[in-house]
Design a protein around this motif. Sequence first.
Motif, short mmCIF file in Angstrom:
data_model
loop_
_atom_site.label_atom_id
_atom_site.label_comp_id
_atom_site.label_asym_id
_atom_site.label_seq_id
_atom_site.Cartn_x
_atom_site.Cartn_y
_atom_site.Cartn_z
N PRO A 141 0.70 -1.19 0.07
CA PRO A 141 -0.08 0.13 0.03
C PRO A 141 0.81 1.35 -0.02
CG PRO A 141 0.29 -0.80 2.26
CD PRO A 141 0.72 -1.83 1.25
N GLY A 142 0.46 2.21 -0.50
CA GLY A 142 1.10 3.50 -0.38
C GLY A 142 1.57 3.82 -1.75
N LEU A 143 1.64 5.25 -2.08
CA LEU A 143 2.60 5.60 -3.14
C LEU A 143 3.60 6.50 -2.94
CD1 LEU A 143 -0.52 6.84 -5.39
CD2 LEU A 143 0.91 4.95 -5.91
N PHE A 144 4.61 6.52 -3.63
CA PHE A 144 5.86 7.47 -3.58
C PHE A 144 6.06 7.90 -4.86
CE2 PHE A 144 10.12 8.64 -3.24
CZ PHE A 144 10.37 9.35 -2.10
N VAL A 145 5.74 9.28 -4.94
CA VAL A 145 5.92 10.00 -6.29
C VAL A 145 6.84 11.55 -5.85
CG1 VAL A 145 4.93 11.06 -8.34
CG2 VAL A 145 3.75 9.31 -7.11
N PRO A 146 8.20 11.21 -6.00
CA PRO A 146 8.88 12.40 -5.74
C PRO A 146 8.79 13.55 -5.94
CG PRO A 146 10.08 10.88 -6.98
CD PRO A 146 8.84 10.25 -6.51
N PHE A 147 8.00 13.93 -7.16
CA PHE A 147 7.68 15.19 -7.86
C PHE A 147 6.71 15.76 -7.13
CE2 PHE A 147 9.46 12.47 -11.55
CZ PHE A 147 10.58 13.23 -11.91
#
Length: 316
Positions: A141-147
């Motif tokens: 679960p969870g998203l990691f979108v650095p932008f």
Amino acid sequence: MSEPPVGEIVTGELRDQLVGAMQRVPEIAGQKLTLRPLSGGITNRNFLVEAAGTADRWVIRLAGNDTHLLGISREVEHAATVAAAGVGVGPEVTAFIRPEGYLVTRFIVGSPVSDEAVHRPETLRRVADSLRRIHDGPAIPGLFVPFRIVEAYRALALARGVPIPAEYDLAQSVARRIELAFLTSPVDLRPCHNDLLNANFIDDGTRIRIVDWEYAGMGDPFFDLGNFSINHELTPDEDAELLAAYDGEVRPARLARLTLMRTVSDFREAMWGVLQQGISSLDVDFVEYAGEHFDRLLGGAATPSFERALRTAAGD
């Protein structure tokens, strides 16, 4: 195998609080426990747990204050650690104690991976193997979108009265160019660690194990590669060796993507330092910390090699 650096035995209210929580864990309940603080950790505290009359050892992990503002979810961290353990990379999870959110894992017997060792070809190959296992593992679960993360950090910092460095706007323009280049050749989201410091590595004699999954989420696997690279200041040749071990070959567009993610990683790290100025009570100069990462980001983005990576990643 080396032993972890630990502090004095924990006593008093904190010990009673942690031992009381761990008595709800069937595997640990009823045992006489000793706790010692483990070194390290800015957004968490970790304690080595030993039980009288047994060689069993665990680590219990406590969240720091307001870490949710950094995009940290302890539920996601728990799920990511379970997934990482399932592919033989993360520590085995014994319990996740709710509602406190304490994560209890088996202690990994092994040796630290030094700054010097990170640059050895064999270590690069072993790190690549561990990352490949994670990236090929089950979704978490969870998203990691650095932008988007840097934008969220900026908004949260402003809301807490933190001045945004002048370098932010220029860094954002650099990031937008990178994001546009990546849109021409998207990659599938994969489970990622997103905080690959060698302090989070343990060599168990067979594999490089990775701990501290609090920033984990589904994301671009090249962020992990670029984050590991810039955190340890790998050379271009070492980047190629890392990618060769990860992919089985070195394709220019993918090497360019790794190179550009070094810049993206620095942007995330710089803005993490900016936000920490508004939430952390630690005696750390986060202004200097952020400034160092902005300087490295903008210096690297002003080079011909950055422009070549941008064109290559975009397929020009």
